[in-house]
Scaffold this motif. Structure first.
Motif, mmCIF file in Angstrom:
data_model
loop_
_atom_site.group_PDB
_atom_site.id
_atom_site.type_symbol
_atom_site.label_atom_id
_atom_site.label_comp_id
_atom_site.label_asym_id
_atom_site.label_seq_id
_atom_site.Cartn_x
_atom_site.Cartn_y
_atom_site.Cartn_z
ATOM 1 N N SER A 17 9.211 -5.460 13.940
ATOM 2 C CA SER A 17 9.025 -4.750 12.673
ATOM 3 C C SER A 17 7.577 -4.305 12.557
ATOM 4 C CB SER A 17 9.363 -5.670 11.495
ATOM 5 O OG SER A 17 8.424 -6.725 11.435
ATOM 6 N N GLY A 18 7.325 -3.530 11.518
ATOM 7 C CA GLY A 18 5.970 -3.034 11.294
ATOM 8 C C GLY A 18 5.001 -4.133 10.922
ATOM 9 N N THR A 19 5.416 -4.964 9.992
ATOM 10 C CA THR A 19 4.511 -6.019 9.543
ATOM 11 C C THR A 19 4.151 -6.943 10.703
ATOM 12 O OG1 THR A 19 4.054 -7.459 7.653
ATOM 13 C CG2 THR A 19 6.188 -7.744 8.723
ATOM 14 N N GLU A 20 5.100 -7.179 11.600
ATOM 15 C CA GLU A 20 4.818 -8.015 12.777
ATOM 16 C C GLU A 20 3.847 -7.332 13.731
ATOM 17 O OE1 GLU A 20 8.147 -9.870 15.010
ATOM 18 O OE2 GLU A 20 9.315 -9.180 13.313
ATOM 19 N N ALA A 21 3.938 -6.021 13.837
ATOM 20 C CA ALA A 21 3.008 -5.292 14.708
ATOM 21 C C ALA A 21 1.590 -5.429 14.156
ATOM 22 C CB ALA A 21 3.418 -3.820 14.799
ATOM 23 N N ASN A 22 1.455 -5.301 12.832
ATOM 24 C CA ASN A 22 0.126 -5.466 12.223
ATOM 25 C C ASN A 22 -0.349 -6.913 12.306
ATOM 26 O OD1 ASN A 22 -0.276 -2.791 11.633
ATOM 27 N ND2 ASN A 22 0.707 -2.931 9.621
ATOM 28 N N GLU A 23 0.566 -7.834 12.164
ATOM 29 C CA GLU A 23 0.206 -9.254 12.287
ATOM 30 C C GLU A 23 -0.323 -9.539 13.695
ATOM 31 O OE1 GLU A 23 -0.229 -12.106 9.621
ATOM 32 O OE2 GLU A 23 1.095 -10.439 9.150
ATOM 33 N N PHE A 69 -5.294 2.150 14.105
ATOM 34 C CA PHE A 69 -4.473 3.094 13.338
ATOM 35 C C PHE A 69 -3.080 2.502 13.171
ATOM 36 C CE2 PHE A 69 -5.701 7.538 12.328
ATOM 37 C CZ PHE A 69 -7.036 7.497 12.665
ATOM 38 N N ASP A 70 -2.702 2.265 11.929
ATOM 39 C CA ASP A 70 -1.328 1.866 11.621
ATOM 40 C C ASP A 70 -0.495 3.151 11.622
ATOM 41 O OD1 ASP A 70 1.071 1.432 10.294
ATOM 42 O OD2 ASP A 70 0.253 -0.069 8.936
ATOM 43 N N GLU A 71 0.234 3.357 12.718
ATOM 44 C CA GLU A 71 1.071 4.559 12.878
ATOM 45 C C GLU A 71 2.543 4.231 12.631
ATOM 46 O OE1 GLU A 71 0.149 7.683 13.511
ATOM 47 O OE2 GLU A 71 -1.853 7.605 14.427
ATOM 48 N N ILE A 72 2.775 3.178 11.864
ATOM 49 C CA ILE A 72 4.147 2.708 11.662
ATOM 50 C C ILE A 72 5.012 3.768 10.971
ATOM 51 C CG2 ILE A 72 5.487 0.985 10.349
ATOM 52 C CD1 ILE A 72 3.093 -0.977 11.165
ATOM 53 N N GLN A 73 4.432 4.443 9.977
ATOM 54 C CA GLN A 73 5.187 5.507 9.307
ATOM 55 C C GLN A 73 4.846 6.894 9.874
ATOM 56 O OE1 GLN A 73 6.011 7.059 4.708
ATOM 57 N NE2 GLN A 73 5.483 4.962 5.084
ATOM 58 N N VAL A 120 -6.500 1.554 9.364
ATOM 59 C CA VAL A 120 -6.273 2.740 8.523
ATOM 60 C C VAL A 120 -4.906 3.344 8.844
ATOM 61 C CG1 VAL A 120 -8.749 3.315 8.535
ATOM 62 C CG2 VAL A 120 -7.213 4.475 10.147
ATOM 63 N N GLU A 121 -4.391 4.116 7.908
ATOM 64 C CA GLU A 121 -3.246 5.009 8.169
ATOM 65 C C GLU A 121 -3.813 6.435 8.137
ATOM 66 O OE1 GLU A 121 -0.010 3.812 5.074
ATOM 67 O OE2 GLU A 121 -1.860 2.772 4.615
ATOM 68 N N GLY A 122 -3.476 7.260 9.102
ATOM 69 C CA GLY A 122 -3.958 8.645 9.120
ATOM 70 C C GLY A 122 -3.587 9.365 7.837
ATOM 71 N N GLY A 149 1.047 6.349 3.498
ATOM 72 C CA GLY A 149 2.426 6.706 3.159
ATOM 73 C C GLY A 149 2.909 6.160 1.834
ATOM 74 N N GLU A 150 2.882 4.845 1.702
ATOM 75 C CA GLU A 150 3.527 4.212 0.548
ATOM 76 C C GLU A 150 2.818 4.475 -0.779
ATOM 77 O OE1 GLU A 150 6.680 2.645 0.877
ATOM 78 O OE2 GLU A 150 6.272 3.791 2.681
ATOM 79 N N SER A 151 1.535 4.851 -0.705
ATOM 80 C CA SER A 151 0.827 5.090 -1.963
ATOM 81 C C SER A 151 0.871 6.559 -2.395
ATOM 82 C CB SER A 151 -0.614 4.591 -1.869
ATOM 83 O OG SER A 151 -1.327 5.332 -0.901
ATOM 84 N N ALA A 202 6.390 1.118 14.562
ATOM 85 C CA ALA A 202 7.682 0.486 14.215
ATOM 86 C C ALA A 202 8.629 1.597 13.742
ATOM 87 C CB ALA A 202 7.527 -0.598 13.164
ATOM 88 N N LYS A 203 8.962 1.585 12.477
ATOM 89 C CA LYS A 203 9.910 2.512 11.838
ATOM 90 C C LYS A 203 10.721 3.431 12.770
ATOM 91 C CE LYS A 203 8.546 2.337 7.092
ATOM 92 N NZ LYS A 203 7.247 1.790 6.718
ATOM 93 N N GLY A 204 10.182 4.587 13.156
ATOM 94 C CA GLY A 204 10.992 5.562 13.893
ATOM 95 C C GLY A 204 11.167 5.268 15.365
ATOM 96 N N PHE A 261 -0.881 0.576 2.885
ATOM 97 C CA PHE A 261 0.290 -0.298 3.011
ATOM 98 C C PHE A 261 0.413 -0.724 4.464
ATOM 99 C CE2 PHE A 261 4.621 -1.589 3.690
ATOM 100 C CZ PHE A 261 4.853 -2.410 2.597
ATOM 101 N N HIS A 262 0.399 -2.037 4.689
ATOM 102 C CA HIS A 262 0.481 -2.534 6.063
ATOM 103 C C HIS A 262 1.574 -3.585 6.251
ATOM 104 C CE1 HIS A 262 -3.003 -0.224 7.250
ATOM 105 N NE2 HIS A 262 -3.699 -0.733 6.262
ATOM 106 N N GLY A 263 2.354 -3.865 5.200
ATOM 107 C CA GLY A 263 3.457 -4.802 5.372
ATOM 108 C C GLY A 263 3.417 -5.943 4.382
ATOM 109 N N ARG A 264 4.361 -6.871 4.547
ATOM 110 C CA ARG A 264 4.638 -7.869 3.510
ATOM 111 C C ARG A 264 4.441 -9.315 3.940
ATOM 112 N NH1 ARG A 264 6.507 -6.048 -1.608
ATOM 113 N NH2 ARG A 264 7.591 -4.089 -1.361
HETATM 114 C C1 PLP Z 1 6.710 0.464 6.485
HETATM 115 C C2 PLP Z 1 5.307 0.233 6.858
HETATM 116 C C3 PLP Z 1 4.862 -1.027 7.306
HETATM 117 C C4 PLP Z 1 5.758 -2.247 7.328
HETATM 118 O O1 PLP Z 1 6.818 -2.123 8.221
HETATM 119 P P1 PLP Z 1 8.060 -3.159 8.132
HETATM 120 O O2 PLP Z 1 8.888 -2.804 9.326
HETATM 121 O O3 PLP Z 1 8.742 -2.902 6.830
HETATM 122 O O4 PLP Z 1 7.503 -4.522 8.206
HETATM 123 C C5 PLP Z 1 3.546 -1.141 7.691
HETATM 124 N N1 PLP Z 1 2.703 -0.090 7.655
HETATM 125 C C6 PLP Z 1 3.097 1.131 7.240
HETATM 126 C C7 PLP Z 1 2.129 2.264 7.236
HETATM 127 C C8 PLP Z 1 4.405 1.332 6.806
HETATM 128 O O5 PLP Z 1 4.785 2.523 6.352
#
Ligand code: PLP
Length: 395
Positions: A104-110, A221-225, A188-190, A193-195, A250-252, A137-140
């Motif tokens: 998941s994304g949060t695990e990648a950031n962790e 760079f958090d490229e998750i989204q 950083v996120e380029g 997204g969530e905000s 993660a995500k896509g 936003f970097h996860g939960r």
């Molecule tokens: C969704 C998201 C996350 C978290 O990903 P999960 O798979 O829900 O843990 C982290 N960073 C960004 C930028 C996201 O959009």
């Protein structure tokens, strides 16, 4: 069972952590979904930037069907050929290096937090500070939630990890103030997204690269989204004149199957060694097979070209609509197929009306309507969205 029945059962058995719509989807095809009552929806959200190639994509379905008959899981005690292939593919669209896989994304950031801390602590005992941005936003999880610079996500879960400093997006003087030799990394996120789809400026990104170099800190760079094509390039950092030290994905990445990844540049290949970090499911044959197919599709000649054509079409039509209703739509922003439509006070209401009319979007607060359509949409889908939105906004 219909939508209503599932809604009642959900309330009875599933933990109350989401304000879900009382709608249960049954199947999807391309850019469309059908709920259990048989209603058809145009999916302009892609499961939050996940199903980028649409639902039931023929070659992804074929690849996972084939793999499911061969092998789902072995653990990382054995070599996993599709995982190796996927790491090579990720490097081929980003930069040379090594990839760690998770789910998941949060695990990648962790993983990236641990990676940056381990490297920092090896350099100096005070080198453990992580800089993050407000509105990020970097996860939960309890580490990544601390990097998520929004109080609403953190409140009540303290104490979270220590040693995190925040900087305002695009504020160079506060960035300079918070940066010193104690910093081991900045996230950083380029485009945040969530905000609300808020981009970084190239001045800010360049300054960050400079300060990371000067202070021996990692630029993450958090490229998750934003990654895997979403913004019209493979990764959002590719819009800037910098190369990060680490990207998280993660995500896509697997078009709906759970997967996360941390990719680090070649020079950092020896920071982690056996015992430092692990994941039971991470990089399993099933999910990595799907992800290989996703990246092959992404690298296919026409994919990004088509995505950018659809993006231009949507931006043009949204600008036209904004001209017609300048008091209602105040701004259109974003890149590629990650688009925010600023509709002050009415975004939630518009989102709801679109859903009633069979179009799935997302509202961020009361002011931002967010769309994340799949890359495979055609002009016809763009028209359906624009015409429906126009009817809602201009009666
Ligand atoms: C969704 C998201 C996350 C978290 O990903 P999960 O798979 O829900 O843990 C982290 N960073 C960004 C930028 C996201 O959009």
């Amino acid at each position: 069972m219909d939508n209503h029945d599932f809604s009642m059962e959900n309330k009875k058995y599933v933990m109350n952590t989401y304000t879900s719509y009382p709608i249960a989807m049954e199947k999807g095809q391309g850019a469309y979904l059908w709920d259990v009552n048989g209603k058809k929806y145009l999916d302009f959200l892609s499961g939050l930037a996940v199903t980028n190639f649409g639902h039931a994509h023929s070659s992804i379905t074929k690849a996972i069907k084939k793999q499911s008959k061969k092998l789902l899981h072995t653990s990382n005690l054995f070599l996993i050929p599709p995982q190796i292939k996927l790491a090579e593919l990720i490097a081929s669209i980003s930069f040379p290096g090594r990839t760690f896989f998770c789910n998941s994304g949060t695990e990648a950031n962790e993983a990236a937090i641990k990676f940056a801390r381990l490297r920092g602590n090896n350099v100096d005992q005070n080198k453990h500070v992580i800089v993050a941005l407000y509105d990020s936003f970097h996860g939960r999880t309890t580490g990544s939630i601390k990097l998520t610079g929004q109080e609403k996500y953190q409140k009540g879960f303290e104490p979270l990890i220590s040693g995190v400093r925040y900087v305002k997006r695009n504020d160079i003087s506060s960035l300079e103030k918070e940066f010193n030799q104690d910093v081991c990394a900045i996230f950083v996120e380029g485009i945040q997204g969530e905000s609300g789809i808020n981009p970084l400026t190239s001045e800010f990104v360049n300054k960050t690269r400079e300060l990371c170099n000067k202070n021996n800190a990692l630029f993450i760079f958090d490229e998750i989204q934003t990654g895997i094509g979403r913004t019209g390039k493979y990764f959002s950092y590719q819009y800037f004149d910098v190369t990060p030290d680490i990207i998280t994905l993660a995500k896509g990445l697997a078009n709906g199957l759970p997967i996360g990844a941390m990719h680090v540049k070649e020079e950092l290949k020896d920071v982690f060694s056996p015992g430092n970090h692990a994941s039971t499911f991470g990089g399993n044959p099933f999910c990595t097979t799907a992800a290989c197919e996703v990246i092959n599709l992404l690298k296919a000649e026409k994919t990004l070209e088509h995505l950018n054509e659809m993006s231009n079409l949507l931006f043009d039509k949204l600008e036209e609509l904004k001209q017609k209703a300048p008091k209602i739509i105040t701004e259109i922003r974003g890149k590629g197929l990650m688009i925010a439509i600023q509709i002050p006070q009415f975004a939630k209401e518009v989102n709801k009306k679109l859903l009633n009319q069979g179009i799935i979007t997302n509202a961020i607060g009361e002011n931002v309507l967010r769309i994340l359509p799949p890359f495979i949409i055609q002009p016809q889908e763009a028209d359906i969205f624009i015409n429906t939105l126009e009817k809602i906004l201009i009666k």
